[in-house]
Write a protein that holds these residues in place. Sequence first.
Motif, PDB file in Angstrom:
ATOM      1  N   GLN A  48      53.341  36.540  36.338  1.00  0.00           N
ATOM      2  CA  GLN A  48      52.347  35.536  35.942  1.00  0.00           C
ATOM      3  C   GLN A  48      51.370  35.255  37.081  1.00  0.00           C
ATOM      4  OE1 GLN A  48      54.295  31.982  34.532  1.00  0.00           O
ATOM      5  NE2 GLN A  48      55.505  33.096  33.001  1.00  0.00           N
ATOM      6  N   LEU A  49      51.892  35.154  38.292  1.00  0.00           N
ATOM      7  CA  LEU A  49      51.025  34.937  39.456  1.00  0.00           C
ATOM      8  C   LEU A  49      50.067  36.106  39.640  1.00  0.00           C
ATOM      9  CD1 LEU A  49      53.484  33.416  42.119  1.00  0.00           C
ATOM     10  CD2 LEU A  49      51.792  32.217  40.717  1.00  0.00           C
ATOM     11  N   ASP A  50      50.574  37.316  39.437  1.00  0.00           N
ATOM     12  CA  ASP A  50      49.704  38.494  39.547  1.00  0.00           C
ATOM     13  C   ASP A  50      48.612  38.476  38.479  1.00  0.00           C
ATOM     14  OD1 ASP A  50      50.765  39.816  41.808  1.00  0.00           O
ATOM     15  OD2 ASP A  50      52.410  40.634  40.621  1.00  0.00           O
ATOM     16  N   ALA A  51      48.957  38.059  37.286  1.00  0.00           N
ATOM     17  CA  ALA A  51      47.967  38.022  36.201  1.00  0.00           C
ATOM     18  C   ALA A  51      46.858  37.014  36.495  1.00  0.00           C
ATOM     19  CB  ALA A  51      48.661  37.681  34.876  1.00  0.00           C
ATOM     20  N   GLN A  52      47.188  35.969  37.249  1.00  0.00           N
ATOM     21  CA  GLN A  52      46.204  34.940  37.598  1.00  0.00           C
ATOM     22  C   GLN A  52      45.435  35.274  38.876  1.00  0.00           C
ATOM     23  OE1 GLN A  52      48.745  31.527  38.002  1.00  0.00           O
ATOM     24  NE2 GLN A  52      49.413  31.603  35.847  1.00  0.00           N
ATOM     25  N   ASP A  53      45.842  36.323  39.577  1.00  0.00           N
ATOM     26  CA  ASP A  53      45.274  36.664  40.885  1.00  0.00           C
ATOM     27  C   ASP A  53      43.882  37.268  40.727  1.00  0.00           C
ATOM     28  OD1 ASP A  53      44.743  37.488  43.463  1.00  0.00           O
ATOM     29  OD2 ASP A  53      46.161  39.161  43.412  1.00  0.00           O
ATOM     30  N   GLU A  54      42.867  36.588  41.264  1.00  0.00           N
ATOM     31  CA  GLU A  54      41.492  37.065  41.149  1.00  0.00           C
ATOM     32  C   GLU A  54      41.235  38.332  41.980  1.00  0.00           C
ATOM     33  OE1 GLU A  54      38.944  33.831  42.149  1.00  0.00           O
ATOM     34  OE2 GLU A  54      39.468  32.647  40.366  1.00  0.00           O
ATOM     35  N   LEU A  55      42.129  38.641  42.916  1.00  0.00           N
ATOM     36  CA  LEU A  55      41.954  39.838  43.746  1.00  0.00           C
ATOM     37  C   LEU A  55      42.835  40.999  43.299  1.00  0.00           C
ATOM     38  CD1 LEU A  55      41.786  38.308  47.367  1.00  0.00           C
ATOM     39  CD2 LEU A  55      39.956  38.630  45.687  1.00  0.00           C
ATOM     40  N   ARG A  56      43.513  40.858  42.163  1.00  0.00           N
ATOM     41  CA  ARG A  56      44.513  41.862  41.773  1.00  0.00           C
ATOM     42  C   ARG A  56      43.920  43.263  41.629  1.00  0.00           C
ATOM     43  NH1 ARG A  56      43.341  38.649  37.540  1.00  0.00           N
ATOM     44  NH2 ARG A  56      42.666  39.586  35.559  1.00  0.00           N
ATOM     45  N   ALA A  57      42.646  43.368  41.262  1.00  0.00           N
ATOM     46  CA  ALA A  57      42.051  44.694  41.068  1.00  0.00           C
ATOM     47  C   ALA A  57      41.967  45.477  42.377  1.00  0.00           C
ATOM     48  CB  ALA A  57      40.652  44.559  40.459  1.00  0.00           C
ATOM     49  N   TYR A  58      41.929  44.779  43.496  1.00  0.00           N
ATOM     50  CA  TYR A  58      41.789  45.480  44.774  1.00  0.00           C
ATOM     51  C   TYR A  58      43.047  46.242  45.169  1.00  0.00           C
ATOM     52  CZ  TYR A  58      37.146  43.753  45.628  1.00  0.00           C
ATOM     53  OH  TYR A  58      35.792  43.537  45.532  1.00  0.00           O
ATOM     54  N   ARG A  59      44.179  45.891  44.590  1.00  0.00           N
ATOM     55  CA  ARG A  59      45.398  46.661  44.851  1.00  0.00           C
ATOM     56  C   ARG A  59      45.185  48.134  44.470  1.00  0.00           C
ATOM     57  NH1 ARG A  59      51.021  45.855  45.373  1.00  0.00           N
ATOM     58  NH2 ARG A  59      52.353  47.238  44.153  1.00  0.00           N
ATOM     59  N   ASN A  60      44.426  48.342  43.406  1.00  0.00           N
ATOM     60  CA  ASN A  60      44.169  49.721  42.960  1.00  0.00           C
ATOM     61  C   ASN A  60      43.142  50.439  43.823  1.00  0.00           C
ATOM     62  OD1 ASN A  60      45.960  49.508  40.754  1.00  0.00           O
ATOM     63  ND2 ASN A  60      44.397  48.456  39.538  1.00  0.00           N
ATOM     64  N   GLU A  61      42.580  49.741  44.782  1.00  0.00           N
ATOM     65  CA  GLU A  61      41.620  50.358  45.705  1.00  0.00           C
ATOM     66  C   GLU A  61      42.310  51.060  46.865  1.00  0.00           C
ATOM     67  OE1 GLU A  61      38.146  50.246  46.214  1.00  0.00           O
ATOM     68  OE2 GLU A  61      37.577  49.217  44.367  1.00  0.00           O
ATOM     69  N   PHE A  62      43.654  50.970  46.919  1.00  0.00           N
ATOM     70  CA  PHE A  62      44.388  51.493  48.071  1.00  0.00           C
ATOM     71  C   PHE A  62      45.385  52.574  47.658  1.00  0.00           C
ATOM     72  CE2 PHE A  62      42.772  47.463  49.456  1.00  0.00           C
ATOM     73  CZ  PHE A  62      42.469  47.662  50.808  1.00  0.00           C
ATOM     74  N   ILE A  63      45.711  53.439  48.603  1.00  0.00           N
ATOM     75  CA  ILE A  63      46.672  54.518  48.389  1.00  0.00           C
ATOM     76  C   ILE A  63      48.001  54.116  49.011  1.00  0.00           C
ATOM     77  CG2 ILE A  63      47.191  56.949  48.798  1.00  0.00           C
ATOM     78  CD1 ILE A  63      44.138  57.385  49.148  1.00  0.00           C
ATOM     79  N   PHE A  64      49.052  54.074  48.197  1.00  0.00           N
ATOM     80  CA  PHE A  64      50.376  53.679  48.658  1.00  0.00           C
ATOM     81  C   PHE A  64      51.261  54.901  48.883  1.00  0.00           C
ATOM     82  CE2 PHE A  64      48.905  49.799  46.796  1.00  0.00           C
ATOM     83  CZ  PHE A  64      49.621  48.774  47.392  1.00  0.00           C
ATOM     84  N   PRO A  65      52.062  54.926  49.951  1.00  0.00           N
ATOM     85  CA  PRO A  65      53.161  55.891  50.006  1.00  0.00           C
ATOM     86  C   PRO A  65      54.101  55.649  48.823  1.00  0.00           C
ATOM     87  CG  PRO A  65      52.849  54.810  52.135  1.00  0.00           C
ATOM     88  CD  PRO A  65      52.016  54.054  51.136  1.00  0.00           C
TER      89      PRO A  65
END
Length: 423
Positions: free
Chosen positions: A12-29
Amino acid sequence: MTFQNSREFAQQLDAQDELRAYRNEFIFPKHNGKNVIYFTGNSLGLQPKRTQKYVDDVMNDWANLAVEGHFYAEKPWWDYHERFANPLSKILGAKPSEVSVMNTLTVNLHLLMVSFYKPTTRYKIICEEKAFPSDQYMFQSQVQFHGLDKEDTIVEIKRREGEHNIRLEDIISKIEEVGDELALVLIGGVNYYTGQVFDMKAITEAGHKAGAKVGFDLAHAAGNIKLELHDWNVDFAAWCSYKYMNSGPGNASGIFVHEKFHNDKDLVRFAGWWGHNKERRFKMEPDFDPVHGADGWQISNLPILSLAPYLASVEMFAEVGMENLIAKRDKITSYLEFILHEIDKEVDSTFEIITPTNPTERASQLSVFLHGEGRSLFDYLMKNGVITDWREPNVIRLAPVPLYCSYEDMYEFGQILKKGIVG
């Protein structure tokens, strides 16, 4: 807000997070096909996906234009660094003319010391106890260079017995105590070990009142906390770009020099041609005429391939804005703190958080001191998809970087941590 230790609540917190789209801007191991939980952005930030294009652009310009890339590339190399002035000024709370990019962090601290540490009867340097080792080595070698004794010259502000953090009143008191012998106060804006954020405004005021110069190592502060270097009247500062600003391993550093020094052409500095008057640089004149502003401390032409990833990152910061970043930072760090306390209640744990509980005295880091045998727990976390950071003697540093960490990461980490403690 009342937190809950459940996956549904974290989602729920993630769904409300206005910056959540930026997670997809990064490459994770990856670990077992899933993104790792990445807590080491305070050591090396993840790679933004957009970085590749910025680097490729430079490589293509080099291939297609060769030397002409200096002037005819889409982003000409001649003035490439000038693109950092506006975004960095907002991150650092500075005027665009007060910031520049060059070299690496400790190199820049040495170069700034040439201008701002000139020992006379004022010769002592105040720093914090357990400063980052590179700073300690820098201080020691500077003192040796000037023919001084390090035991007499370097004054460390100590933690009180039984306490993990340094009290502001002890910093102010030490500045007043050293008094007329004090030449320089130079500490980290955020202590790398504990994550404590220092009151830079108050420290600067106290240092200046004592007649000293005041500078900061902002390695763990830049891109992480609210800075107002110009308004705080800080004399100088330097930072690295590869932690919270995600520019890549060992990448370019930044410097701040307050505008009150910009017209002082007699201020001693180590000079090179890239710091010379831009309009006259290629006239190859014998006498140095520094560029007005922080760019006047540059020495060599800049490594464009190193600057390209940094530019990708600072332009992302300009999109996000520090206020939005800090708002999420405070919330996700508090949620991580809540999760740690919940685990502490559920299992017979042997850890304590040594980072200040006051949100104004911490940023995107919680340092967890493990009593007893801690290394095995660290190893367990690393083997189970949590990339975190070990610091001797027994500290795990957790940095929930707001650009790419999620609230569900915090919940999932708690579940893994509980299994690691229970065995």
